[in-house]
Design an enzyme around this catalytic site. Sequence first.
Site, short mmCIF file in Angstrom:
data_model
loop_
_atom_site.label_atom_id
_atom_site.label_comp_id
_atom_site.label_asym_id
_atom_site.label_seq_id
_atom_site.Cartn_x
_atom_site.Cartn_y
_atom_site.Cartn_z
N GLY A 173 0.83 -1.19 0.00
CA GLY A 173 0.00 0.00 0.00
C GLY A 173 0.86 1.24 0.00
O GLY A 173 2.06 1.19 -0.27
N GLY A 174 0.24 2.36 0.31
CA GLY A 174 0.94 3.63 0.27
C GLY A 174 2.02 3.75 1.32
O GLY A 174 3.04 4.40 1.10
N ALA A 208 3.13 0.86 3.39
CA ALA A 208 3.82 -0.37 3.78
C ALA A 208 3.71 -1.44 2.70
O ALA A 208 2.86 -1.37 1.80
CB ALA A 208 3.25 -0.89 5.09
N LYS A 233 3.69 -6.66 7.91
CA LYS A 233 3.55 -5.39 7.20
C LYS A 233 4.75 -4.53 7.57
O LYS A 233 4.99 -4.25 8.74
CB LYS A 233 2.24 -4.72 7.59
N ASP A 248 -9.37 4.66 6.83
CA ASP A 248 -9.05 4.22 5.47
C ASP A 248 -9.90 3.01 5.09
O ASP A 248 -9.39 2.01 4.57
CB ASP A 248 -7.55 3.91 5.36
#
Length: 657
Positions: free
Chosen positions: A19-20, A22, A39, A133
């Site tokens: 993702g953005g 991790a 993560k 999120d």
Amino acid sequence: MIGKILGGRYEIVEKVGGGGMALVYKAKCNLLNRYVAVKILRSEFTSDKDIIEKFKRESQAAASLSHPNIVNLYDVGEEDDIYYIVMEYVKGRTLKEVIKEKGILTLNEIINYTKQIALALQHAHYNHVIHRDIKPHNILITEDNRAKVTDFGIAIAASSSTITNMGSVIGSVHYFSPEQARGGYIDEKSDLYSLGIVMYEMATGTVPFEGDSPITVALKHIQQDPVPPSEVYPAISKNLEEIILKLMQKDQASRYQNAQSLIVSLGKLKEDAVDNEMTMMLNHEDSPTQIIPRIKEEDFEVPKVSAPKPAPKSKKSNNKLVIAAAIVAALIAALLFTFGLFYVSNLNFFRTEEVVVPGLEGKNIEEAREIVKELGLQLEERSTHTTETPINEIISQETNAGMKVKPGYTIRVVVSAGPDMANVPDLIHEDAVNVPLLLANRGLKAGTPREEFSEFPIGTVIDQNPRGGSSLPAGSTVDYVVSKGPQVVTFSMPTLIGETRERAEAILRQQQLEIGNVSEGDSNEYAKGLVIFQSIPPETQVSQNTVVNLIISRGPEVIQEPEDITPPEDEPEEGQEEEQSASTNLSTQNVTIQLQGHKGIVELVIKRVSDGGEIYNRSHNVDNEGNRITIPVTGYPKEEFELFVNGQKHSKNIKLK
């Protein structure tokens, strides 16, 4: 990174996503011999101390969450500038992948997934954790169709600066709430807005706002209303559409105020869906009864094979075969009978009876306990404060009604503990300005204050309802009364001129007026000992404790002739003798004072220049009496007086004619 061992136990096996903030890896925990998801914070953020601190703090907070619909967080660590968290490894797909595969989900699927996500958010919000999120990419669907929310902590660590300095995280702008898009205050209702976007996508196969750039999409969240789902997919349930549009309101106060309210609406929508399914089953059966032609043997197209004809047997051998067949049949019948006994007995060798989960939402907890006990199930209760559900009534249940479970299965329910109670603070003698903050600190609201006259200073709280120390449901209003100060009563100034000093002072005391400066003056009109002047004219409106100055007559002025009279060399001019005679007599003249630029109460004081004695001291209300005031001033001809306005000396003196 593949093959690296973190924390001495987590061996990285393969990369499974990112993702953005991790990257996500599948790893094997060598200590517990199980697979986990690791993560790892992207390397470009490892030099940003703020992000690292938020990553640690919020990840640890998220690790405290424990719920069947939340991916469990097991560990948080740091090693060689690698910041990582370890979480439950979920085998399945993301909700985004499910939507891409199916396009549009069924009503029951939408209700099922949404309710599970809402239960996860309810648990998180109850523990003061905001996800920030929520999107289909962060919702995992397991192989047994359970929804699990992930990325708790990582999402929370991202601040409002995420939009500008975190490349791929900006993709989440399609699910941002308006307050997130404009960097405003974010709370539980922000997560619910994002969940509304997810429901919109499940119901229509598309997101409500698209644009050429992330900023364009963010502006649409703030400024534009979404296209109603029914215009994208006309077959959508009307009630489902209403829920989605309520979740997507721009104003936070217009949305569902908590996840529980959404869960209740989903429960009602589920009932409607069941009713619709029953109606459809009655009107259109999957396998209706039909008349069909008989299937002929040749329709099977089985190839025929010639068999050798058996040799003819004697009648005696046929009888033996019949007897043998009868014995075998009897044995088989006995075995079947014995098997049947075992099958229908309580031994249940081959299967265990399942129990249908009852619907407990809306029931009193005592009633629910009896129902669950009779069915041989267990009940696990958790209470929460709410103003929307009566006390001891079940708000929600984790296992959906109608599911089949084994005896002894535990049903988890949330029970209303009624409204959260707050202790009312004692507001008496507090400054009214501080009351709203004092009440807000206790979870209460300030009512509209009422004002009353009292002996307490202006702005002081003199009464409240309810009293301090009592208890109220959180969010209740407390009323209070504020002092306006002592009530001012006015009356007409009595006439004192011509009265004796003793009589005048007695009148002043009786009217609760203050006796000010008392002096003497010559008077040809009033006898000695009588009042010839009062600083406040008769019939003027005054209030208690007003100061009144007096001048007492000492009789006519006595002029003693000198023993040796020396006539003046020059005769006085015409009129000069009369002027000198007049200068020895007191007179009262009206003096007009302009109070331009003054408002409200003005203090006026007039003093003699010769000896500084006060002849006038009074308060004037400019708003009521006007800014042009006439004051009677008693003195000798050409005598001068000083004027003070609110303690400040006026630039010009008053001079009598």
